[in-house]
Motif scaffolding. Sequence first.
Motif, short mmCIF file in Angstrom:
data_model
loop_
_atom_site.label_atom_id
_atom_site.label_comp_id
_atom_site.label_asym_id
_atom_site.label_seq_id
_atom_site.Cartn_x
_atom_site.Cartn_y
_atom_site.Cartn_z
N TYR A 149 0.52 -1.24 0.02
CA TYR A 149 0.02 0.41 0.41
C TYR A 149 0.90 1.67 -0.57
O TYR A 149 0.16 2.42 -0.79
N SER A 150 2.23 0.99 0.73
CA SER A 150 2.38 2.02 0.82
C SER A 150 3.90 2.40 -0.72
O SER A 150 4.20 3.59 -0.34
N ILE A 151 3.63 2.08 -0.70
CA ILE A 151 4.96 2.87 -2.59
C ILE A 151 3.93 3.50 -2.56
O ILE A 151 4.67 4.12 -3.58
N ASN A 152 2.25 3.67 -3.54
CA ASN A 152 2.14 4.50 -3.81
C ASN A 152 0.75 5.11 -3.00
O ASN A 152 0.09 5.82 -4.08
N ASN A 153 0.99 4.83 -2.23
CA ASN A 153 -0.34 5.29 -1.03
C ASN A 153 -1.30 4.53 -1.89
O ASN A 153 -2.16 5.89 -2.17
N VAL A 166 -2.41 -2.62 16.66
CA VAL A 166 -2.33 -1.95 17.20
C VAL A 166 -0.13 -1.34 16.65
O VAL A 166 -0.36 -0.25 16.99
N CYS A 167 0.04 -2.39 16.47
CA CYS A 167 1.75 -1.34 16.49
C CYS A 167 1.37 -0.81 15.22
O CYS A 167 1.62 0.17 14.32
N SER A 168 0.16 -1.78 14.12
CA SER A 168 1.05 -0.96 12.39
C SER A 168 0.11 0.66 12.57
O SER A 168 -0.01 1.39 12.56
N VAL A 169 -1.08 1.00 13.84
CA VAL A 169 -1.26 1.92 13.22
C VAL A 169 -0.57 2.94 14.36
O VAL A 169 -0.66 3.79 13.41
N PHE A 177 2.38 2.81 11.16
CA PHE A 177 2.15 3.94 10.57
C PHE A 177 1.74 4.82 10.29
O PHE A 177 1.38 5.92 9.43
N THR A 178 0.36 4.89 10.69
CA THR A 178 -0.63 5.95 10.45
C THR A 178 0.14 7.10 11.56
O THR A 178 -0.09 8.07 10.83
#
Lengths: 499, 159, 326
Positions: free
Chosen positions: A404-408, B131-134, B137-138
């Motif tokens: 997902y993060s490649i191009n959002n 929880v970790c990914s939020v 990443f967020t």
Amino acid sequence: MDIFSNLLLGASTAFMPMNLFYGFIGCLLGTAIGVLPGLGPTATIAMLLPITFGLPPESALIMLAGIFYGAQYGGSTTAILINLPGESSSVVTAIDGYQMARNGRAGAALATAALGSFFAGSVATILLAVAAPPLAAVALNFGPAEYFSLMVLGLVASVALASGSLLKAFAMIVFGLILGTVGTDVESGTPRYVFDIPELYDGLNFVAVSMGIFGICEILRNLEGEHERSVGVKRVTGLMLTKEDLKRIIAPVLRGTALGSFLGVLPGGGAMLASFASYAMEKRISPNSAEFGKGAIEGVAAPESANNAGAQTSFIPMLTLGIPGNPVMALMVGAMIIQGITPGPNVISDEPALFWGMIVSMWSGNLMLVILNLPLIGLWVRMLTVPYHLLFPAIIGFCCIGAYSINNSVFDVFVMAGFSVIGFALSKMRFEPAPLLLGFILGPMLEENLRRAMLISQGDPSIFVRSPLSLSLLVFAVVVLALVLSPSISRKREEAFTE
Amino acid sequence: MLKIRNGRDFVGGVTMICVGLLFIWFGRELEVGNSFQMGPGYFPTMLSLLLMAIGALIIVQSLILHAGEGEPETWNWKAYILVILGPVGFGLLLSGLGLAPTMLLLVVGMATASRYANWRHSILLGLFLSVCSVLLFTKLLSLPVSALGPWIPFIGELF
Amino acid sequence: MKLKRFMTFAAVTAAICATGLQASHAQDYPTKTVTVVVPFAAGGNTDTFGRLVAEELDKRLGQRFIVENKPGAGGNIGLGDLARSKPDGYTIGMGTVSSNAINQTLYKTLPYDKEKGFAPISLIASLPNVLVVNPDKIKANNVEELIAFLKTEPGKHTYASSGVGTSIHLAGELLATKAGIKITHVPYKGSSQAILDVVAGHVDMMFDNIPTAAQQVKAGKVKALAVTSLEKAALLPDVPTMASVIPGFEATSWHGLFAPPGTPPEIVEKLSKEVQAIIAEPAMQEKLKAMGVTPVGNTSAEFQTFIDKETAKWADVIKAANVPLQ
């Protein structure tokens, strides 16, 4: 020009406590983000770029360089541990690195990668300090015709990546080349195989394809055999290198460093070629060539040193000419512009503290990376002892976010899922994925440079042999092809006759 | 009389021919040009033909050479379907549900593909990873994806 | 029973949405985080301008303005997202000459309604291109000499670009049609490979964005013949304009801020005023000028007129030069 006073100036910048600190933070963040599947150096730098905006130029660039090394090292870590190359140059590391991990030698593989990278990085940094301008001049000699010939050589060499049938390796390379044509044709602007999907106009994304075809596919294979063999790895034996290991990796590291330092200077994908050209070379000349593909330590040492040497020297075009050679360097240039420095040929004379500071910090960054990562190896290896039924959902989860993060955009998540199916079908038919990925990487460059050269020469193919550089690369490619084919053909013929 | 001596390679060769045909078919409207003035269709068409030729050679080889000894094939359709549909579901649900619930569903769903999984562990792992990914990443990397999406009423609105 | 409960739920949700809409009145705007979609990758020019303006909007309006990169398909993917988002002022986005004036003609289909377009907020900055030649390959000291030289050897010389249909490519086509010369177009993926090959002499010349090209000119690697803006560029004050030789020749790479179509005009107006004020600040002017950029800042109506003019101009060039549509 006094190299020592320059290096001293650089050291005074790089070893300022604040810059050391930011360099360390950069390495740490880079490694931490880079070990997440799917987050290679480009994605990591792009994500972390904004946090450097508030820093003074030297610190910002030193930190970004740290992120770059860290992310690159992190990418090799995932390639070795879970067969998931996070960027093109660690594709080959995955081949033998992952096999080593399965044989319980993940620690040795990671240590080899760390030490090989450090050595290569140090040598390449010295090279950068003493010979950046002449090397940049060499890079300028590479026009479209020369790049084409270099790519041909690279393709020929990539046949050596296969450990099984040669014919099937050829098929995979060609399949990869075809996949590389998806997207807008650079020369005419015509969309190819895009089916009116806007996301496909820029082609299939390497990271998404590689995660599907390597990472997810590996999980599928592990799950199907779950009940008979113990999934994952054998008992971990020894975290560090043995004397025997050290003896085996010295020559490959040296050769990898030399090849990587040179190819890294070429802005059009040279660093990419470096890692697998060195792998192919080792496979040819190593006394242990039979072990390649089954966990040969040379198969980790050579490409990792080539990769890191190339990463170092890929700064040369940017620092001496102000022209970024790859997406990572383009981001660095972007960062420099935001800092109010427009990179150009005069950066060395206009901003000596910045230039030499960065060079010295490259070395200190590599040192920090080793200091940081050697103790971490134990931690990474312990990660493999986590029961597989807990490990693989986490890998898939991170792969999804990584894609997902490649191009959002979720489109790349779907691409990853699609390629896990393709990769799985291919593996059932005993086709190997590594040559496919290399064809996929080299294909667009091969085609672009071929057609660009023909455009410049107005349709005259002699452009490829008129240039001595291009001619010698082509001749070399023919020789390599003959070398690759000869033993296998005679072997096949024998087999056929005995039928 | 020819006999297929290596079934796997035979299928492989046929697949390569099919792939070549597929790309030629979908690229039929691309202008091919000639070797001196290559059009956008030149490279894909030539490569597809080459792939078909290699496919044919693989078939020929499969008729001559016996398959080597290999591990017996095992199939685990439940795992294939789950692991492949997982990311697809992730992609479909992410914008609506947000990262945390999607991650939880994905991890719990994926874990059932393994025969050693148990619900308690899977759900704990799922919660931990969401929880970790939020956080990572967020919050930390400010990826443009919210923790809870608009499909989750009331709470989702707040994010 | 279930249905009834659902109806109540729907009514409550609708009420919340309605209050949400009311809250988006211009005088209170913004009351929550605003997303700024940048349809190009992080680190590029558009991203830089987007971040600079977002940061200032953040300070002035007291809400967070978060930059979100949605790269792909020449900006079309990000703009498609922008067009589809709620026109309430909480999603705005960056656009450029390529994405908002050239792509309208170049792409057969766009992921948004061409006719509706976008609500322009303000032009932020415009980057002149500069015509550079490799001094070993082209013996010319000014544009007149260049045209005369190219006329003697039609089709023999090449110019590089950052890709088919980019403003850099079309500037070359504009030159070819206006001067009546034949030059071969050699496209690259992005301008850095292209300028590298001009420096090395594999390709004879190119139009390039001024900040990077100016460095190469100052180092004597390439020769600058003219800039493509109507006024001379601050980074290269000695270089004449193209327009002084070919009247009306203008090909700049501009970057502006847009809102989705249907955004309340009061909100667009408010944002436009803020952006103009931000760009007028001396610190911002200095920052942009150091990057070789001409800061602009204008009203929504002015920006719209400008876009219409640009779209028409590039449509003519694309047709005259027979650029294949994508």
